[in-house]
Enzyme design. Structure first.
Site, PDB file in Angstrom:
ATOM      1  CE  LYS A 116      -4.308   0.766   0.236  1.00 35.32           C
ATOM      2  NZ  LYS A 116      -5.705  -0.175  -0.018  1.00 35.32           N
TER       3      LYS A 116
HETATM    4  N1  GLU Z   1      -7.066   0.170  -3.288  1.00 36.93           N
HETATM    5  C1  GLU Z   1      -8.089  -0.950  -3.542  1.00 36.93           C
HETATM    6  C2  GLU Z   1      -8.035  -1.880  -2.214  1.00 36.93           C
HETATM    7  O1  GLU Z   1      -7.951  -1.402  -1.170  1.00 36.93           O
HETATM    8  C3  GLU Z   1      -7.495  -1.525  -4.942  1.00 36.93           C
HETATM    9  C4  GLU Z   1      -6.182  -2.097  -4.681  1.00 36.93           C
HETATM   10  C5  GLU Z   1      -5.790  -2.747  -6.242  1.00 36.93           C
HETATM   11  O2  GLU Z   1      -6.543  -2.730  -7.050  1.00 36.93           O
HETATM   12  O3  GLU Z   1      -4.324  -3.026  -6.466  1.00 36.93           O
HETATM   13  O4  GLU Z   1      -8.655  -2.989  -2.332  1.00 36.93           O
END
Ligand code: GLU
Length: 420
Positions: free
Chosen positions: A105
């Site tokens: 993240k």
């Molecule tokens: N930010 C989104 C999540 O928390 C998508 C993550 C992604 O598609 O890599 O799942």
């Protein structure tokens, strides 16, 4: 007082499965900390002449099952602890929905509303310049999250491609379709959440979707798309909220009966769903405590806490947000007999379609929206029933069942690859 530190809560969740999970203690220990934490300083000269230094993060939790994967959020409250927790949840999410990715993240501590479009673009490019060596189609693939969107992803792709000297669409997902994005990606998280609501309603409430009332907290990409699909499935939305405030429908039917897109357009025009004509303004707390069969928290972490969990009146909570329920609130909900579909399952439709996008990019291919949605439907329902079956077999809640399945899959990959 319970902890509202997201990483502490992620660790408490992990600790809650020690008696059930069957993995070697050394892998359990390794999974407790992210593999890498990158912190970068981003000095930016704003269009108004001021220079402000922002802090950016990219945390890579685990890549045993495939490249690191996860979104980037822009928010004034982004902290290292939050990004660490979110990176761990991404590892579990990719494993649960069974795609060959790990978890990561990123984030920048910034209030994007206060920046001009131009400043935001330059901040995004600076962030990419700073983490260039940490990301890549085979290394770590960012995506949208809170306050980032397809436009942000297009800038990321362009900046990374500029640095590499050639076009690299697979470095990031959630891009606009025009620059290699996938059909159906933008709405995928909400679509997946709605599928989980539909299956959980069938299974736990034994009701038809047309007889179900729902409250949705949060009106970003996930909240709006979830509400839209739930309405299309016939569910009755009785309360909604956004960052400004909450809204309860006061028409004689007791639920929002206009077309969802009209509602969205009106709320966008006047700035908030709580100001739309024909609604009663209510607080965020009141939305969470609505008299509705289903509650869908789709905003931030720590919304259902020790303070309000005993006031929740829904029979079913489906977590569209990441980490909306604290471990203490989890226990209260269970005591009250409230069923819960956990975030790492419920909102995994987003990263799933991100995976489809990455596959299309690597193959220079473009699938139809129908093909994307059919695969999303199949993978989501399969994952839902895998978690449900495990929870029934071992007589545990769905959060722990999802976590055990995920941790076992990740640990198996670590063990087979010889991590030690
Ligand atoms: N930010 C989104 C999540 O928390 C998508 C993550 C992604 O598609 O890599 O799942």
């Amino acid at each position: 007082m319970e902890s509202e530190d997201p990483f502490n809560n992620a660790l408490a969740q992990l600790a809650s499965i020690t008696d059930i999970v069957s993995i070697d203690p050394e892998y359990y220990e390794m999974l407790k900390s992210p593999r890498r934490e990158v912190i970068v300083s981003l000095p930016l000269k704003l269009v108004n002449g001021d220079t402000v230094t922002y802090t950016g993060y990219r945390v890579q939790h685990n890549n045993a099952r495939g490249p690191y994967k996860g979104g980037i959020r822009y928010h004034q409250n982004v902290t290292l602890s939050e990004v660490k927790a979110l990176s761990m949840w991404m590892t579990w999410k990719s494993a649960i929905i069974d795609i060959p990715f790990g978890g990561a993240k990123g984030g920048i501590t910034v209030e994007p509303k206060k920046l001009s479009h131009d400043d935001l673009e330059r901040l995004t490019r600076k962030y990419v310049d700073a983490i260039e060596r940490d990301i890549g189609p085979e290394i770590d693939i960012p995506a949208p999250d809170l306050n980032t969107n397809p436009q942000t992803m297009a800038w990321i792709m362009n900046e990374y491609s500029r640095l590499k000297g050639h076009n690299v669409p697979a470095v990031v997902t959630g891009k606009p379709v025009e620059v290699g994005g996938s059909e159906g990606r933008n709405a995928a998280t909400g679509r997946g959440v709605a599928i989980c609501v539909r299956e959980a309603v069938k299974k736990f409430l034994k009701k038809d979707m047309k007889d179900v009332t729902v409250a949705v907290q949060g009106f970003g990409n996930v909240g709006t798309n979830t509400a839209r699909y739930l309405m299309e499935m016939g569910a009755k939305i009785v309360a909604l909220s956004d960052v400004v405030g909450g809204a309860r429908s006061v028409n004689p039917k007791g639920y929002f009966d206009q077309k969802f897109d009209d509602l969205l357009a009106e709320s966008n025009k006047i700035g908030s769903i709580s100001n739309v004509k024909g609604v009663e303004q209510i607080s965020n707390e009141e939305v969470l405590e609505s008299e509705a069969d289903v509650l869908v928290p789709s905003a931030l972490e720590n919304q259902l806490t020790e303070q309000n969990a005993h006031k929740i009146r829904a029979s079913l909570v489906v977590e569209a947000a990441n980490g909306p329920t604290t471990p203490m609130a989890d226990k209260t909900l269970q005591r009250k007999g409230i069923r819960l579909v956990p975030d790492i399952l419920a909102n995994s439709g987003g990263v799933l379609v991100s995976y489809f996008e990455w596959v299309q990019n690597l193959n220079r291919d473009h699938w139809t929206e129908k093909a994307v949605n059919e695969r999303l439907e199949a993978k989501m329902t399969k994952a839902f029933y895998e978690v449900l079956d495990y929870s029934e077999k071992h007589n545990i809640d769905m959060r722990r069942a999802a976590l055990v399945l995920a941790v076992e899959r990740v640990a198996a990959a670590m063990k087979l690859s010889g991590w030690h």
